[in-house]
Write a protein that holds these residues in place. Structure first.
Motif, PDB file in Angstrom:
ATOM      1  N   PRO A 370       0.835  -1.209   0.000  1.00  0.00           N
ATOM      2  CA  PRO A 370       0.000   0.000   0.000  1.00  0.00           C
ATOM      3  C   PRO A 370       0.865   1.253   0.000  1.00  0.00           C
ATOM      4  N   THR A 371       0.407   2.273  -0.689  1.00  0.00           N
ATOM      5  CA  THR A 371       1.194   3.496  -0.844  1.00  0.00           C
ATOM      6  C   THR A 371       0.820   4.543   0.201  1.00  0.00           C
ATOM      7  N   THR A 372       1.707   5.508   0.349  1.00  0.00           N
ATOM      8  CA  THR A 372       1.450   6.693   1.166  1.00  0.00           C
ATOM      9  C   THR A 372       1.685   7.923   0.301  1.00  0.00           C
ATOM     10  N   ARG A 373       0.740   8.839   0.318  1.00  0.00           N
ATOM     11  CA  ARG A 373       0.860  10.032  -0.511  1.00  0.00           C
ATOM     12  C   ARG A 373       1.747  11.081   0.174  1.00  0.00           C
ATOM     13  N   PRO A 374       2.465  11.887  -0.607  1.00  0.00           N
ATOM     14  CA  PRO A 374       3.218  12.998  -0.013  1.00  0.00           C
ATOM     15  C   PRO A 374       2.279  14.125   0.376  1.00  0.00           C
ATOM     16  N   CYS A 375       2.708  14.950   1.322  1.00  0.00           N
ATOM     17  CA  CYS A 375       1.921  16.135   1.663  1.00  0.00           C
ATOM     18  C   CYS A 375       2.878  17.309   1.873  1.00  0.00           C
ATOM     19  N   LEU A 376       2.433  18.480   1.470  1.00  0.00           N
ATOM     20  CA  LEU A 376       3.251  19.684   1.567  1.00  0.00           C
ATOM     21  C   LEU A 376       2.335  20.890   1.685  1.00  0.00           C
ATOM     22  N   THR A 377       2.607  21.737   2.669  1.00  0.00           N
ATOM     23  CA  THR A 377       1.856  22.979   2.845  1.00  0.00           C
ATOM     24  C   THR A 377       2.742  24.142   2.427  1.00  0.00           C
ATOM     25  N   PRO A 378       2.270  24.993   1.498  1.00  0.00           N
ATOM     26  CA  PRO A 378       3.099  26.118   1.044  1.00  0.00           C
ATOM     27  C   PRO A 378       3.483  27.038   2.197  1.00  0.00           C
ATOM     28  N   LEU A 379       4.664  27.620   2.091  1.00  0.00           N
ATOM     29  CA  LEU A 379       5.177  28.474   3.166  1.00  0.00           C
ATOM     30  C   LEU A 379       4.278  29.670   3.452  1.00  0.00           C
ATOM     31  N   ASP A 380       3.579  30.154   2.438  1.00  0.00           N
ATOM     32  CA  ASP A 380       2.756  31.343   2.645  1.00  0.00           C
ATOM     33  C   ASP A 380       1.323  31.012   3.042  1.00  0.00           C
ATOM     34  N   HIS A 381       1.025  29.747   3.328  1.00  0.00           N
ATOM     35  CA  HIS A 381      -0.335  29.385   3.716  1.00  0.00           C
ATOM     36  C   HIS A 381      -0.675  30.057   5.049  1.00  0.00           C
TER      37      HIS A 381
END
Length: 464
Positions: A370-381
């Motif tokens: 099973p896979t795991t998705r990447p996650c990233l929150t933009p610095l300016d959020h």
């Protein structure tokens, strides 16, 4: 900015320090080891303990959520402001196995305080970082005079993270309506070090596979048949050799399609961290760095996708020689993925590429986990900036930013709920997650309390 007086939060936290640490120690005494069936009852007892403690904290809704494995805990405290943002805090209450003979100086499930640190399995990973939210929300209310949080606050604390979260995705999907949130806060991470408070902005995803190659129906004599039939061990070696090019890039066609490239700002923020490569190499028990050309070590492990050989085997492994062509060989591969990559699409690319490497006469089987998705929150959020402001108020320092090279279930929440994932953790590398003498720095733990107390007002005031 929130109108929470920083001094009032700090005073309330210090006034309740002893009771808070006593409660945490009581929870740590429950050996909630999800990986060991003999502790199934302890994992349930841990969930029940947390549910009861959250009720005492003031949460009007506290529930045990059953799964086919270990139970999770859900709690909810609505704000009296109907327009308040909805915030979901994630953590886990299960812990890694631990025994005195592993090298612990004290019983891992009998917490002790020594030199400003609390030692015990789960002190940092993750009970301590879950538990600071209980005092944090009370400090928030006391300092602001509110009777409900400034946000609609939810907690989801799972019981199988240390066993790979096998039922977490299904739980999130089944309970998506109850879990719906504008922002997800993950308190299962850490900071750069004791003197450098940081906020993590993302985690890599993961795709794994095992490739089995089969040649002759049995091991055969290398003198009688060598050079005349395909050798699966040779085929595995060639496949592995083809995985990267001479610049350290993954050679699977299309692998980098969609990858979110680092901005100049992000690269400068990484460079601002007090990173010492020689010290890092000692921690890695390695002699030299390696990887994709054109990127620093931190950029490679945080923001670039990778492919690694996790295991390889085939043929005779015993002492002396046994001159055979082996009947089979295998290799285990893992691919860490970054924002912009789809794990399922990467799987298809890897399968196509691997099959092209396999010579005629070699049968194969490729199995994906099973896979795991990447996650990233933009610095300016705005929500990320709210976390940084809250932590800055608690620590009285400028907050820097990191990413996490590993993977975890946080991406499932981002995927299922469609909400940005933010990371709030106060653990430091010396805390020794998963190892003997796991500990948490008490002063940092209390800074986590203060950060949580400030955060709800910061998020309530942040632009949507």
């Amino acid at each position: 900015m929130s109108d929470t007086p920083d001094s009032a939060v700090r005073t309330y936290t210090q006034q309740h320090r002893t009771a808070f640490l006593d409660d945490l120690a009581e929870w740590l005494r429950i050996p909630s080891v999800s990986a060991q069936p003999e502790h199934d009852g302890d994992v349930r007892r841990s969930a029940e303990w947390l549910r009861d403690k959250l009720t005492q904290t003031g949460f009007p809704v506290t529930e045990i959520w059953e799964t086919p494995g270990a139970p999770a805990v859900f709690a909810e405290w609505p704000s009296d402001d109907p327009d308040a943002p909805v915030v979901l805090v994630y953590g886990h209450h299960d812990v890694q196995p631990a025994a005195r003979e592993d090298g612990w100086h004290t019983d891992p499930f009998e917490p002790v305080i020594r030199d400003g640190r609390m030692y015990g399995r789960g002190a940092a990973d993750d009970k301590g970082q879950v538990f600071f939210h209980t005092l944090g929300v009370r400090a928030h209310l006391a300092a602001t005079g509110r009777t409900t949080p400034a946000v609609h606050l939810k907690l989801l604390v799972e019981g199988e993270e240390e066993s790979g979260s096998p039922h977490f995705r299904a739980l999130a999907e089944q309970r998506a309506g109850r879990l719906a949130a504008d922002v997800v806060i993950v308190s299962d991470t850490g900071m750069w070090d004791e003197n450098t408070p940081t906020v993590c902005t993302g985690m890599r995803g993961l795709a794994e596979c095992e490739i089995e190659l089969h040649g002759p129906g049995q091991d055969i004599h290398s003198g009688s048949f060598g050079g005349a039939v395909p050798n699966p061990a040779t085929a595995v070696a060639r496949l592995v050799a083809a995985l990267h090019d001479t610049q350290g890039r993954v050679a699977v066609p299309g692998f980098y399609d969609g990858v979110a490239e680092l901005t100049d700002t992000e690269r400068s923020l990484f460079a601002a961290l007090p990173f010492d490569e020689a010290t890092w190499l000692r921690t890695a028990a390695s002699q030299a760095t390696a990887g994709e050309a054109g990127y620093t070590t931190l950029e490679r492990i945080w923001a670039r996708p990778t492919a690694e050989v996790n295991g390889i085997g085939g043929g005779y492994q015993g002492a002396g020689s046994k001159t055979v062509i082996p009947s089979s060989a295998l290799v285990k591969l893992s691919f860490r993925l970054v924002a912009g990559q789809d794990p399922e699409r990467v799987q298809k690319m890897v399968r196509t590429w691997a099959e092209e490497q396999i010579p005629a006469g070699i049968r194969h089987r490729i199995t994906f986990a099973p896979t795991t998705r990447p996650c990233l929150t933009p610095l300016d959020h705005p929500a990320l900036q709210a976390v940084a402001r809250a932590m800055g108020r608690a620590f009285g320092k400028k907050i820097l930013f990191t990413r996490e090279g590993g993977s975890g279930p946080a991406a499932d929440l981002q995927d299922v709920l469609g909400a940005p994932v933010l990371f709030l953790g106060i653990s430091v590398p010396s805390d020794g997650w998963h190892g003997p003498d796991e500990k948490v720095e008490i002063d940092l733990l209390l800074k986590g309390v203060e950060t949580a107390a400030h955060l709800w007002g910061e998020l309530a005031a942040a632009p949507r």
